[in-house]
Design a protein around this motif. Structure first.
Motif, mmCIF file in Angstrom:
data_model
loop_
_atom_site.group_PDB
_atom_site.id
_atom_site.type_symbol
_atom_site.label_atom_id
_atom_site.label_comp_id
_atom_site.label_asym_id
_atom_site.label_seq_id
_atom_site.Cartn_x
_atom_site.Cartn_y
_atom_site.Cartn_z
ATOM 1 N N GLU A 128 76.679 39.955 33.717
ATOM 2 C CA GLU A 128 77.094 38.831 34.561
ATOM 3 C C GLU A 128 75.909 38.056 35.130
ATOM 4 O O GLU A 128 76.086 36.948 35.651
ATOM 5 C CB GLU A 128 77.971 39.330 35.716
ATOM 6 C CG GLU A 128 77.294 40.317 36.651
ATOM 7 C CD GLU A 128 77.440 41.758 36.181
ATOM 8 O OE1 GLU A 128 77.122 42.665 36.968
ATOM 9 O OE2 GLU A 128 77.866 41.950 35.023
ATOM 10 N N GLN A 129 74.691 38.602 35.044
ATOM 11 C CA GLN A 129 73.515 37.916 35.569
ATOM 12 C C GLN A 129 72.620 37.333 34.474
ATOM 13 O O GLN A 129 71.651 36.641 34.794
ATOM 14 C CB GLN A 129 72.679 38.878 36.422
ATOM 15 C CG GLN A 129 73.342 39.272 37.728
ATOM 16 C CD GLN A 129 72.439 40.111 38.599
ATOM 17 O OE1 GLN A 129 71.561 40.813 38.107
ATOM 18 N NE2 GLN A 129 72.634 40.045 39.906
ATOM 19 N N ARG A 130 72.923 37.587 33.227
ATOM 20 C CA ARG A 130 72.034 37.144 32.149
ATOM 21 C C ARG A 130 72.021 35.625 32.012
ATOM 22 O O ARG A 130 70.997 35.047 31.659
ATOM 23 C CB ARG A 130 72.456 37.793 30.824
ATOM 24 C CG ARG A 130 72.167 39.290 30.797
ATOM 25 C CD ARG A 130 72.631 39.951 29.527
ATOM 26 N NE ARG A 130 72.469 41.402 29.619
ATOM 27 C CZ ARG A 130 72.927 42.261 28.722
ATOM 28 N NH1 ARG A 130 73.578 41.810 27.641
ATOM 29 N NH2 ARG A 130 72.736 43.555 28.879
ATOM 30 N N ALA A 131 73.122 34.976 32.269
ATOM 31 C CA ALA A 131 73.129 33.511 32.197
ATOM 32 C C ALA A 131 72.188 32.922 33.238
ATOM 33 O O ALA A 131 71.503 31.923 32.974
ATOM 34 C CB ALA A 131 74.544 32.983 32.398
ATOM 35 N N LYS A 132 72.129 33.555 34.421
ATOM 36 C CA LYS A 132 71.243 33.060 35.471
ATOM 37 C C LYS A 132 69.776 33.218 35.084
ATOM 38 O O LYS A 132 68.973 32.300 35.290
ATOM 39 C CB LYS A 132 71.529 33.793 36.782
ATOM 40 C CG LYS A 132 72.930 33.570 37.329
ATOM 41 C CD LYS A 132 73.131 34.333 38.628
ATOM 42 C CE LYS A 132 74.535 34.127 39.170
ATOM 43 N NZ LYS A 132 74.758 34.887 40.423
ATOM 44 N N ILE A 133 69.423 34.376 34.551
ATOM 45 C CA ILE A 133 68.016 34.586 34.183
ATOM 46 C C ILE A 133 67.631 33.689 33.014
ATOM 47 O O ILE A 133 66.488 33.229 32.913
ATOM 48 C CB ILE A 133 67.739 36.076 33.871
ATOM 49 C CG1 ILE A 133 66.229 36.324 33.788
ATOM 50 C CG2 ILE A 133 68.418 36.505 32.586
ATOM 51 C CD1 ILE A 133 65.480 36.062 35.050
ATOM 52 N N GLN A 134 68.571 33.395 32.117
ATOM 53 C CA GLN A 134 68.286 32.449 31.042
ATOM 54 C C GLN A 134 68.028 31.058 31.608
ATOM 55 O O GLN A 134 67.189 30.304 31.102
ATOM 56 C CB GLN A 134 69.446 32.410 30.044
ATOM 57 C CG GLN A 134 69.636 33.693 29.252
ATOM 58 C CD GLN A 134 68.467 34.027 28.363
ATOM 59 O OE1 GLN A 134 67.748 33.147 27.914
ATOM 60 N NE2 GLN A 134 68.261 35.306 28.107
ATOM 61 N N GLY A 135 68.731 30.702 32.686
ATOM 62 C CA GLY A 135 68.459 29.426 33.343
ATOM 63 C C GLY A 135 67.078 29.391 33.964
ATOM 64 O O GLY A 135 66.382 28.364 33.918
ATOM 65 N N VAL A 136 66.660 30.524 34.539
ATOM 66 C CA VAL A 136 65.309 30.603 35.097
ATOM 67 C C VAL A 136 64.271 30.449 33.991
ATOM 68 O O VAL A 136 63.265 29.744 34.149
ATOM 69 C CB VAL A 136 65.120 31.941 35.844
ATOM 70 C CG1 VAL A 136 63.673 32.100 36.296
ATOM 71 C CG2 VAL A 136 66.058 32.015 37.041
ATOM 72 N N ILE A 137 64.495 31.093 32.850
ATOM 73 C CA ILE A 137 63.568 30.989 31.725
ATOM 74 C C ILE A 137 63.477 29.546 31.241
ATOM 75 O O ILE A 137 62.385 29.038 30.951
ATOM 76 C CB ILE A 137 64.008 31.929 30.589
ATOM 77 C CG1 ILE A 137 63.834 33.393 31.017
ATOM 78 C CG2 ILE A 137 63.225 31.656 29.310
ATOM 79 C CD1 ILE A 137 64.392 34.391 30.031
ATOM 80 N N SER A 138 64.616 28.862 31.166
ATOM 81 C CA SER A 138 64.611 27.457 30.751
ATOM 82 C C SER A 138 63.820 26.595 31.724
ATOM 83 O O SER A 138 63.098 25.681 31.316
ATOM 84 C CB SER A 138 66.042 26.946 30.628
ATOM 85 O OG SER A 138 66.760 27.671 29.651
ATOM 86 N N SER A 139 63.956 26.893 33.012
ATOM 87 C CA SER A 139 63.200 26.124 34.001
ATOM 88 C C SER A 139 61.707 26.362 33.879
ATOM 89 O O SER A 139 60.901 25.466 34.145
ATOM 90 C CB SER A 139 63.680 26.474 35.408
ATOM 91 O OG SER A 139 63.347 27.813 35.745
#
Length: 258
Positions: A128-139
């Motif tokens: 449930e948190q992987r989408a958030k960390i992927q957003g951080v990586i994109s940033s």
């Protein structure tokens, strides 16, 4: 995002490694005119980018398979070691030919650093948190794209272009040390078959295609050499697809494309 203390250090190390590799891509367009002005070799200008792109992209599937076999951490450390080595050698280059070779070594390291770092993120965080960390990586990629030209210009103006590469050494070594000390993983040893033929066909096909694009951009796509490279690339990639259909453990499972 609530990050447990156990995953905080490897997460920061992972993000820093991605930032360094992304900066290396963004910064080159700014400093290459200065490098060419000192080393010469203007006709080889595009190859400093092509060599890095070639080795970093063609090795991605192989690194992924090796990470499944031996674990994320050792393969990440291998990639970071090659990246740091390539950065040191690129900073010490005295000719454009040397720079191109050393950029290829950098690319070999980046090919094992970027995808494995993203995979480590998937291991560290629940679903449930992987989408958030992927957003951080994109940033991180976005920040690197903005800061890369600025930092490159500042380095060239204040010191020498060689520090564009040498600055990766302390950051890369520190990142590798932190990740080696803090990342805990349990590798499940299972028998696997590495698709060496698929890896070879993919590497050769992409290499031929990239050569054709680089030469075509410089000399025109109507030349026999470029035409031959395009035909060779098409043939090799068709053979690669056929091999992936029959391989017990394909390098790139075609079912993913569905």
């Amino acid at each position: 995002m609530n990050v447990h203390t156990r995953v905080l250090a490897p997460t920061i190390a992972m993000l820093v490694s991605i930032f360094v590799a992304a900066m290396d891509v963004a910064i080159m367009s700014t400093v290459m005119p200065t490098i060419v002005g000192q080393l010469g070799g203007l006709p080889l200008y595009s190859w400093s980018f092509a060599a890095y792109l070639l080795t970093s992209t063609t090795t991605l599937p192989l690194y992924g398979k090796l990470a499944d076999l031996y674990g994320r951490k050792p393969i990440f450390l291998l990639g970071m070691g090659l990246f740091v080595l390539g950065s040191f050698l690129a900073g010490a280059a005295t000719t454009m030919e040397q720079l191109i070779v050393f950029r290829a070594v950098q690319g070999l390291g980046a090919g094992g650093t970027l995808p494995i770092a993203i995979t480590i993120a998937g291991d560290l965080f629940p679903l449930e948190q992987r989408a958030k960390i992927q957003g951080v990586i994109s940033s991180v990629w976005g920040v690197a794209a903005v800061l890369g030209p600025l930092i490159g210009s500042a380095i060239v103006a204040q010191t020498t272009w060689r520090w564009v590469f040498w600055i990766n050494l302390p950051i890369g070594l520190l990142t590798a040390t932190v990740l080696a000390a803090t990342l805990r993983e349990q590798v499940q040893r299972r028998p696997h078959q590495i698709d060496y033929l698929g890896a070879a066909l993919l590497t050769a096909g992409v290499t031929a295609l990239l050569l054709a694009l680089v030469e075509g951009g410089q000399r025109g796509f109507h030349t026999p050499a470029v035409g031959g490279l395009l035909v060779t690339a098409a043939l090799l990639l068709v053979l690669f697809v056929e091999n992936e259909r029959r391989a017990p453990e394909p390098m790139v499972p075609l079912s993913l494309l569905r």
